[in-house]
Design an enzyme around this catalytic site. Sequence first.
Site, short mmCIF file in Angstrom:
data_model
loop_
_atom_site.label_atom_id
_atom_site.label_comp_id
_atom_site.label_asym_id
_atom_site.label_seq_id
_atom_site.Cartn_x
_atom_site.Cartn_y
_atom_site.Cartn_z
N HIS A 199 -8.02 -5.83 3.90
CA HIS A 199 -8.48 -4.89 2.88
C HIS A 199 -9.93 -5.11 2.47
CE1 HIS A 199 -8.10 -2.14 -0.47
NE2 HIS A 199 -8.32 -3.09 -1.36
N ARG A 228 -10.60 -12.01 -4.59
CA ARG A 228 -11.18 -11.00 -5.48
C ARG A 228 -10.14 -10.44 -6.44
NH1 ARG A 228 -11.53 -5.22 -5.16
NH2 ARG A 228 -10.20 -5.43 -3.33
N HIS A 267 -4.46 -6.71 1.42
CA HIS A 267 -3.81 -5.96 0.34
C HIS A 267 -2.31 -6.00 0.62
CE1 HIS A 267 -2.74 -2.85 -2.49
NE2 HIS A 267 -3.98 -2.82 -2.93
N ARG A 318 -3.29 -10.92 -5.62
CA ARG A 318 -3.00 -10.37 -4.29
C ARG A 318 -2.67 -11.39 -3.23
NH1 ARG A 318 -7.39 -5.67 -3.72
NH2 ARG A 318 -6.46 -4.53 -5.43
N GLU A 353 -4.03 -3.76 -13.16
CA GLU A 353 -3.81 -4.17 -11.76
C GLU A 353 -3.55 -5.67 -11.71
OE1 GLU A 353 -6.71 -2.59 -9.01
OE2 GLU A 353 -6.58 -0.61 -9.90
C1 SIN Z 1 -5.94 -0.68 -5.13
O1 SIN Z 1 -6.00 0.43 -5.63
O2 SIN Z 1 -4.91 -1.33 -5.04
C2 SIN Z 1 -7.19 -1.27 -4.58
C3 SIN Z 1 -8.10 -1.70 -5.64
C4 SIN Z 1 -8.97 -2.79 -5.14
O3 SIN Z 1 -8.88 -3.20 -3.99
O4 SIN Z 1 -9.77 -3.30 -5.93
#
Ligand code: SIN
Length: 527
Positions: A340, A375, A233, A279, A112
């Site tokens: 988010h 975060r 997000h 993000r 991610e």
């Molecule tokens: C996501 O799946 O994009 C969210 C994961 C997160 O917010 O840590």
Amino acid sequence: METTRSLVIGSGLAGLYFALQAADHGPVLIVTKASPADGSTSVAQGGVAANLGPDDSDESHVADTLRVGVGLCREDIVRLTVANGPRHVRRLIELGVDFARGADGSLDLGREGGHSERRVAHVADLTGQAIQQALLARVSAHPNVRMLANAIAVDLLMSRTPDDERACMGAYILDRATGHIDRVVADHVVLAAGGAGQVYRYTSNPGVSTGDSIAMAYRAGAEIANMEFLQFHPTLLAHPYAKSFLISEALRGEGGELRTANGTAFMKDVHPRGSLAPRDVVARAIDMHLTRSGEESVFLDMTHLDPVEVVERFPGIHRRCLELGIDMREQWIPVVPGAHYVCGGINVDSRGRSSVRNLLAIGENACTGLHGACRLASNSLLEALVFADRAAGILDELTPVKPTTVDPWEPGNAVDSDEAVVIRQNWEEIRGLMWNYVGIVRSDRRLERARRRIELIRAEIREYYWDCLVTPELLELRNIALVAHLIIESARRRTESRGLHYNLDHPGRLPSPRDTIISIDDGPSPG
Ligand code: SIN
């Protein structure tokens, strides 16, 4: 009046994981304001970030967390959280969570944004749901745990110790079915009620995320930290019927590319990690593009991925998109940013203790220092596990304040409200003003406008609150207005741009980063 040893408010990952351990040493009452699985955990798609891969290391996970947190993470907290991650993923497996595995049987780790390694343990794109189900099954079977659903905490029961310290000894709880407000007296209260995404018009959060526990803790005198760091997000599904549906960052981890309507892969010019940048960077870039172009969304292109893999790895997202007429195997997914995650919250120490005695906070409603100014993806489920465990480990050290008497809830001269429209109007106004004035990009003028409006709204709510019988809707409105106030006030105090807080009038970073700490002792009225 009911008594218990541990009163837990919230039934997501943090609350359930805590309850499972605490219940081995005494009775636990979990109060949850809707059904037990209605919170954010159930809709978490990504997974649990932990050092689990052959090429990974604690140092690398720590470095990624610190870099994304832009100077405001507490390094000791980051280190202890990262070090404990693998142990808790293994514990979840023992508790019945069936994490995805590769052909060789080892955990299949996702990637991610902001992570330099694959380190996200997941159950396809339904990780939170799998964790929620496994923990609920265990908690329901534990003889020492009682779950009280459809019951909403109104306020904490407070007292003063002989040396004038604020101490928590329970909570007033409103039963939705009867409308009755009861007293629950507890040795300690653990706030695990999640976030506050509903403060904003567009959010990935479920309807229950109204910041109740942060508002209650503030009213009880606890310190609240870093509320300006509200994480947006970058990719919520942009469709009129797709209320709050998240398009997981894990898609970009598998090579998904963000494009404008004309096909430009615009993130390539913004950050060396392109669409997988942290993000805050991605959300800001999308926001700028939408503001400049007037377009309604950008698009996530997953068409590079083998169609079979799309369905296997992202069954939930694939199914939801198809229901709305979007086949992500062939079509780009329209996406927009939305509120988010609250990176700030109730200020706690490394054991989850707030500044109020016998009041603990774990999970999203707590500010541990792990996330700093932004975060890192999938560090939140990790934090919930580690701090639930750490909080459960110190219960014997807490000295309860035993009340001699506890006053029943006093409704005063309140009457039944016949003006539900007032609640709806204020709610819409708050969510709109927060989105427009306290969103991804802020300015001093916008924040000042927001401050003036929220104070007017709060004055109106205060009047209404004391005049009318308390309902869950009125409680949530009062809480959301207070949380909005805390976000605005924190944002006004930060005269720099850092991580998730971007102010056009203060684009640079101050040399020595500081936390923003707010408490009722600073002056503003607690209502
Ligand atoms: C996501 O799946 O994009 C969210 C994961 C997160 O917010 O840590």
